[in-house]
Design an enzyme around this catalytic site. Structure first.
Site, short mmCIF file in Angstrom:
data_model
loop_
_atom_site.label_atom_id
_atom_site.label_comp_id
_atom_site.label_asym_id
_atom_site.label_seq_id
_atom_site.Cartn_x
_atom_site.Cartn_y
_atom_site.Cartn_z
N ARG A 157 52.29 18.11 -11.40
CA ARG A 157 51.48 19.31 -11.13
C ARG A 157 50.06 18.86 -10.90
O ARG A 157 49.39 18.38 -11.82
CB ARG A 157 51.56 20.28 -12.31
CG ARG A 157 50.80 21.58 -12.09
CD ARG A 157 51.55 22.50 -11.15
NE ARG A 157 51.08 23.87 -11.24
CZ ARG A 157 50.33 24.47 -10.32
NH1 ARG A 157 49.96 23.81 -9.22
NH2 ARG A 157 49.96 25.72 -10.48
N GLY A 158 49.59 18.99 -9.65
CA GLY A 158 48.30 18.43 -9.28
C GLY A 158 47.14 18.92 -10.12
O GLY A 158 46.28 18.15 -10.53
N ASP A 200 47.06 19.76 -13.12
CA ASP A 200 47.11 19.24 -14.50
C ASP A 200 46.77 17.76 -14.59
O ASP A 200 46.01 17.34 -15.47
CB ASP A 200 48.52 19.43 -15.08
CG ASP A 200 48.82 20.87 -15.45
OD1 ASP A 200 47.90 21.70 -15.38
OD2 ASP A 200 49.98 21.16 -15.79
N THR A 201 47.36 16.94 -13.71
CA THR A 201 47.30 15.49 -13.94
C THR A 201 46.90 14.65 -12.73
O THR A 201 46.89 13.43 -12.82
CB THR A 201 48.68 14.98 -14.42
OG1 THR A 201 49.65 15.14 -13.37
CG2 THR A 201 49.15 15.73 -15.66
N ARG A 202 46.58 15.29 -11.61
CA ARG A 202 46.30 14.51 -10.40
C ARG A 202 45.17 13.51 -10.59
O ARG A 202 45.25 12.36 -10.13
CB ARG A 202 45.97 15.44 -9.23
CG ARG A 202 45.66 14.68 -7.93
CD ARG A 202 45.27 15.61 -6.79
NE ARG A 202 46.36 16.50 -6.46
CZ ARG A 202 47.38 16.17 -5.68
NH1 ARG A 202 47.46 14.95 -5.19
NH2 ARG A 202 48.33 17.03 -5.42
N GLY A 229 53.33 26.99 0.86
CA GLY A 229 54.19 28.15 0.96
C GLY A 229 55.29 28.09 -0.07
O GLY A 229 55.15 27.49 -1.12
N GLU A 272 60.82 20.94 -5.80
CA GLU A 272 60.82 19.47 -5.76
C GLU A 272 61.77 18.92 -6.82
O GLU A 272 62.57 18.01 -6.57
CB GLU A 272 59.39 18.98 -6.02
CG GLU A 272 59.13 17.54 -5.69
CD GLU A 272 57.64 17.22 -5.79
OE1 GLU A 272 56.95 17.32 -4.76
OE2 GLU A 272 57.17 16.92 -6.90
#
Length: 466
Positions: free
Chosen positions: A29-30, A32-34, A62, A96
């Protein structure tokens, strides 16, 4: 703290027809942890040469993920799923994950879950403050599509139930190191690092027993044998197999040659640079030894010193007290006397007749080539000349590959008068390293006593004050 979770996994190796483009696919999840955990994990994987796919795009997404991302998942050997607090908020992440679960079931993909400040049971059951709330919202939004919701839930239950890691409140760097070490070690085990190297299994097994990795003492292991016997190749295979289990590693090739041309200080700089991953200024060998002792004494390292021929090289590079507990130093040399301070010495023997023939056939003939009887007879003559020395077998086999029987016979006749330069150059190093009196004895034996009995020759040489 970090906790390793070991739960049943049904993943298997990938079918041979599967295309593999990436070693690792990162699902996360970008928001949160990117820029923190996932970024550090990606950098650590990349530093180890592990080809990793990370979706760097911050897009207004989307409802469905694009074909490029689906393809990247399918073409990855490993998938690391970073379950963070807001992972389940994203329908993109859940789609994903559903694809990852599908690939795992259909193609045996290896999936490694990371529970990043979330409870694994909340992931599996979609409960708790974060995952439970997320699915309440998804129920309202996607209530008209129960199949989608069920697919997401099934995927979370399946992947959340795999063996993985649970990060609670420990050091993230140590946590990341564990993940990278696992993947790096497993990749090295499946990559054919010694494909085409005859007899390597027995060499590797013996060396691994000598190394006894995990034992806390610092160990020095020697690999000894004549030039061209395969010492460096064995060291390379061992290095590739075990390097992930150390905090730092360095393979110093051609120590003898580099010392002659550039000096021991150059090697000290390279060693420190490899192990500390930064450039280090070294003015002289004494300073280099001091830096090693101060900076490496707590670090568990793996060092290969290849082709050592002088004690001063070991003095500059191999002070046992300079390296941390569990460190291993492997030295390859032709001179067994240099290994008196070592803990174990592995002496490399010549190839057996069967091994020699196998290696020669690999070099002299094309794969699956039907070999005629006349070629086999000549092969035996070449192998008598090579006398089990891998270098000689490789050079001779490669030089006559694809040639006619007539040319094989001609090459065989030339051998005694004019041995291949590639063999002579390697063997001459041993001769050049002898003392003046030793060279004289060697030449006397080679010229006048070839084929004689050892006791008879020894008496004659003693009688002549040699």
């Amino acid at each position: 703290m970090t906790t390793k979770i070991d739960l049943p996994s049904t993943s298997s190796s990938c079918p041979p027809f599967r295309k593999l483009t990436y070693d690792v696919f990162l699902s996360f999840r970008g928001t949160d942890t990117r820029t923190n955990f996932t970024d550090h994990l990606y950098a650590a994987l990349k530093q180890k040469g592990i080809y990793t796919f990370r979706d760097d795009e911050e897009l207004n997404r989307g409802e469905s993920i694009g074909p490029n991302l689906l393809e990247a998942i399918e073409e990855s050997r490993y998938v690391i799923v970073v379950f963070s607090q807001n992972y389940a908020d994203s329908s993109w992440c859940l789609d994903e994950l559903a694809k990852v679960a599908e690939c795992r079931r259909a193609m045996g993909q290896t999936v490694l879950p990371v529970f990043y400040h979330v409870d694994p049971s909340d992931v599996r059951r979609q409960t708790g403050e974060h995952f439970g709330k997320a699915f309440q919202e998804h129920q309202e939004r996607f209530g008209g599509n129960p199949d989608k919701l069920q697919r997401w839930k099934d995927s979370l239950a399946e992947i959340g139930n795999l063996s993985g890691w649970h990060l609670k409140d420990g050091y993230e760097s140590k946590f990341i190191q564990e993940i990278v070490e696992k993947i790096f070690t497993e990749l090295n085990q499946i990559i054919p690092i010694y494909e085409g190297l005859v007899g390597m299994d027995s060499h590797l097994n013996e060396m691994l027993s000598y190394l006894d990795i995990g034992c806390p003492d610092v160990r020095i292991i020697g690999i000894c044998g004549m030039g061209g016997i395969g010492k460096t190749t064995i060291a390379q295979v061992v290095f590739e197999r075990v390097q992930a289990q150390f905090e730092g590693c360095s393979f110093l090739e051609n120590v003898r040659e580099v010392t002659e041309k550039q000096g021991a200080v150059h090697l000290q700089k390279q060693l420190l640079s490899d192990l500390l991953e930064c450039s280090v200024n070294v003015q002289n060998t004494k300073k280099g030894k001091s830096i090693m002792r101060e900076r490496l004494r707590t670090k568990m390292v793996l060092i290969i010193l290849d082709d050592v021929d002088q004690e001063k090289q070991l003095e500059a590079l191999c002070d046992r007290e300079s390296f941390g507990p569990g460190s291993r130093i492997i030295i390859t040399t032709r001179d067994k006397h240099l290994l008196v301070e070592g803990d174990k010495v592995y002496t490399v023997n010549r190839l057996t007749d069967d091994e020699a023939l196998e290696l020669f056939r690999m070099k002299a003939f094309k794969k699956d080539q039907l070999v005629r009887e006349d070629f086999l007879e000549l092969s035996e003559e070449f192998l008598k000349y090579a006398n089990g020395l891998p270098l000689a077998i490789k050079v001779l086999g490669s030089s006559i590959r694809g040639r006619s029987v007539k040319l094989w016979s001609s090459a065989l006749k030339r051998l005694e008068k004019n041995p291949p330069k590639g063999i002579i150059d390697v063997l001459k190093v041993s001769f050049d390293g002898l003392e003046k009196s030793e060279k004289k004895i060697f030449l006397d034996i080679a010229c006048f006593f070839k084929g004689g009995y050892i006791d008879h020759v020894t008496r004659i040489l003693h009688g002549s004050d040699c």
